[in-house]
Design an enzyme around this catalytic site. Sequence first.
Site, PDB file in Angstrom:
ATOM      1  CG  HIS A 129      -0.266   0.277   2.385  1.00  0.00           C
ATOM      2  ND1 HIS A 129       0.261  -0.931   3.214  1.00  0.00           N
ATOM      3  CD2 HIS A 129      -0.226   1.084   3.402  1.00  0.00           C
ATOM      4  CE1 HIS A 129       0.615  -0.511   4.408  1.00  0.00           C
ATOM      5  NE2 HIS A 129       0.686   0.907   4.561  1.00  0.00           N
ATOM      6  CG  ASP A 154      -5.067  -0.826   0.865  1.00  0.00           C
ATOM      7  OD1 ASP A 154      -6.296  -0.564   0.704  1.00  0.00           O
ATOM      8  OD2 ASP A 154      -4.585  -1.303   2.156  1.00  0.00           O
ATOM      9  CE  LYS A 156      -4.999   1.625   4.329  1.00  0.00           C
ATOM     10  NZ  LYS A 156      -5.700   0.293   4.289  1.00  0.00           N
ATOM     11  CE1 TYR A 186      -1.113  -4.155  10.764  1.00  0.00           C
ATOM     12  CE2 TYR A 186      -2.442  -3.970  13.058  1.00  0.00           C
ATOM     13  CZ  TYR A 186      -1.302  -4.173  12.260  1.00  0.00           C
ATOM     14  OH  TYR A 186      -0.430  -4.974  12.797  1.00  0.00           O
ATOM     15  NE  ARG A 254      -6.234 -11.808  18.146  1.00  0.00           N
ATOM     16  CZ  ARG A 254      -5.182 -11.661  17.212  1.00  0.00           C
ATOM     17  NH1 ARG A 254      -5.215 -12.429  15.915  1.00  0.00           N
ATOM     18  NH2 ARG A 254      -4.424 -10.752  17.195  1.00  0.00           N
ATOM     19  CD  GLU A 324      -2.327 -12.463  13.437  1.00  0.00           C
ATOM     20  OE1 GLU A 324      -1.348 -12.147  13.734  1.00  0.00           O
ATOM     21  OE2 GLU A 324      -3.443 -11.822  14.168  1.00  0.00           O
ATOM     22  CE  LYS A 394       5.379  -3.584  10.912  1.00  0.00           C
ATOM     23  NZ  LYS A 394       4.288  -4.008   9.875  1.00  0.00           N
TER      24      LYS A 394
END
Length: 431
Positions: A129, A154, A156, A186, A254, A324, A394
């Site tokens: 993104h 993405d 956006k 996210y 979750r 996940e 990252k």
Amino acid sequence: MDRKFGSSNTARSELLGYSNMNKIKLIFFIALLVMFICILAYLKTSTIVYPILRYEQYNCSRYCSAILNGDTAALWLGERCEKQKPKIFHVHIPVPINCTRIKLENHFITSSLSQEEASYPLAYIIIIHQEFEMFVKLLRAIYRPQNVYCIHVDQKSPKDYQRKVKTLSDCFHNIFLASKMEYVVYGGFSRLQADINCMKDLVNSTVAWKEVINLCGQDFPIKTNREIIWYIKNKWGGRNITPGIQQPPHMKYRTEYSYKEEIKNSKAKIYKLNQKKAAPPLELTIYFGTAYYVLTRQFVEFVLEDARALALLEWSRDTYSPDEHYWVTLNRLKDAPDTTPNVSWDGDVRAVVWAPHAGPTSHDCKGYYRNDICVYGLRDLKWIIQQPTMFANKFEQTTNPLTVACMEQWHRDRILNQTSETIQPHWYLQD
Ligand SMILES: *[C@@H]1O[C@H](CO)[C@@H](O)[C@H](O)[C@H]1NC(C)=O
Ligand SMILES: *[C@@H]1O[C@H](CO)[C@@H](O)[C@H](O)[C@H]1NC(C)=O
Ligand SMILES: *[C@@H]1O[C@H](CO)[C@@H](O)[C@H](O)[C@H]1NC(C)=O
Ligand SMILES: *[C@@H]1O[C@H](CO)[C@@H](O)[C@H](O)[C@H]1NC(C)=O
Ligand SMILES: *[C@@H]1O[C@H](CO)[C@@H](O)[C@H](O)[C@H]1NC(C)=O
């Protein structure tokens, strides 16, 4: 008396001389200190006298190999470079578009590099993104003509960014944009849907890919294409890799309640509803693991068709961070293709350094944390290249360009060192 006076005079003059000496030393010392401080202050602000640390005038990446060895002086210099946020790398896109030049000038490897790699094509799903430069660096690290790449941009992200990704992709026969692209939230279902969109395209691909690996724009490989294949084939016998365990109690939130994605004033978020969910469909046991995987083509075909997989997908629509649990739950089925029902966190898929409060940590982040995950800095590189994992997360081009440049250079050298093919001049990085 005279003698006494004389002697005391001598003593005094000696004393005087001594303290004079001390004074001179002190003054000298202070002068030195002031000078030193002035120089430091000057160096910090100066752009003319200290060109050594101006990236525009100097080549910071020359410190990379010393930085990777943990050399203190090189790290110090490197961090001065990094602080200036040098624009280390521009993607070369000639106008009018000339794809031959795009591949050459951006140092794409245009050969499969070995027979073994040519006969074991991989598929990649890359969800991005932002940071076009970082994407190009990731892409050219993993690009080989025998593989296939589905890029999900993405919704956006800025239109200009989307255009650039498309322009680049169109130059390659084996890179394409997902035919359906999501507005990714996210922690939301849209992240999982993006992967599935790419999978639907990939099962129709004419490339005979054997396994698919998913990446995001801030990943970078530690291993070469060749080593990735070795790992998948030799360590896993070509089966799925999805590190994870049965859903622990502290992760139940979750999937116990409904969640909803919302996009408001172009801000996306996910929030919990006061609405309890039904039990998982078809008596499936829910697992919890990483969203990163290696999956075989047969398994992907199974996921897109099997009644349990489809029911779990529907049930997961209003759960938190379903990527996940989705892959790891299906990969623990005993009767699906290439699954690994008996493993837990095994699988060297990703090196991720969590903030101390967010997860178990084996390494101190020397960069900084974003969303509780370390964005690596120069002082993390020595540790990263020793990790057994295929990829690390990252990396960020805008904040840590030299870190990315050093990682990339190290990785490219490793690739070129592993091939017996004649190396073409444009395969060397020189940015
Ligand atoms: C920068 O330094 C690297 C490593 O020493 C070298 O390979 C490269 O040619 C240099 N680039 C320039 C533009 O001087
Ligand atoms: C594209 O670039 C290549 C390499 O520089 C050149 O040989 C070729 O003529 C160019 N093609 C066009 C259509 O300009
Ligand atoms: C894949 O191919 C099938 C059969 O040709 C077709 O029905 C389907 O729409 C294709 N899917 C995509 C995402 O292109
Ligand atoms: C997994 O464990 C079960 C029971 O412990 C065993 O019967 C089965 O063979 C194992 N499967 C694999 C693929 O190792
Ligand atoms: C290349 O690989 C060989 C064998 O794996 C190793 O001994 C050598 O140090 C490597 N050279 C470089 C420059 O990485």
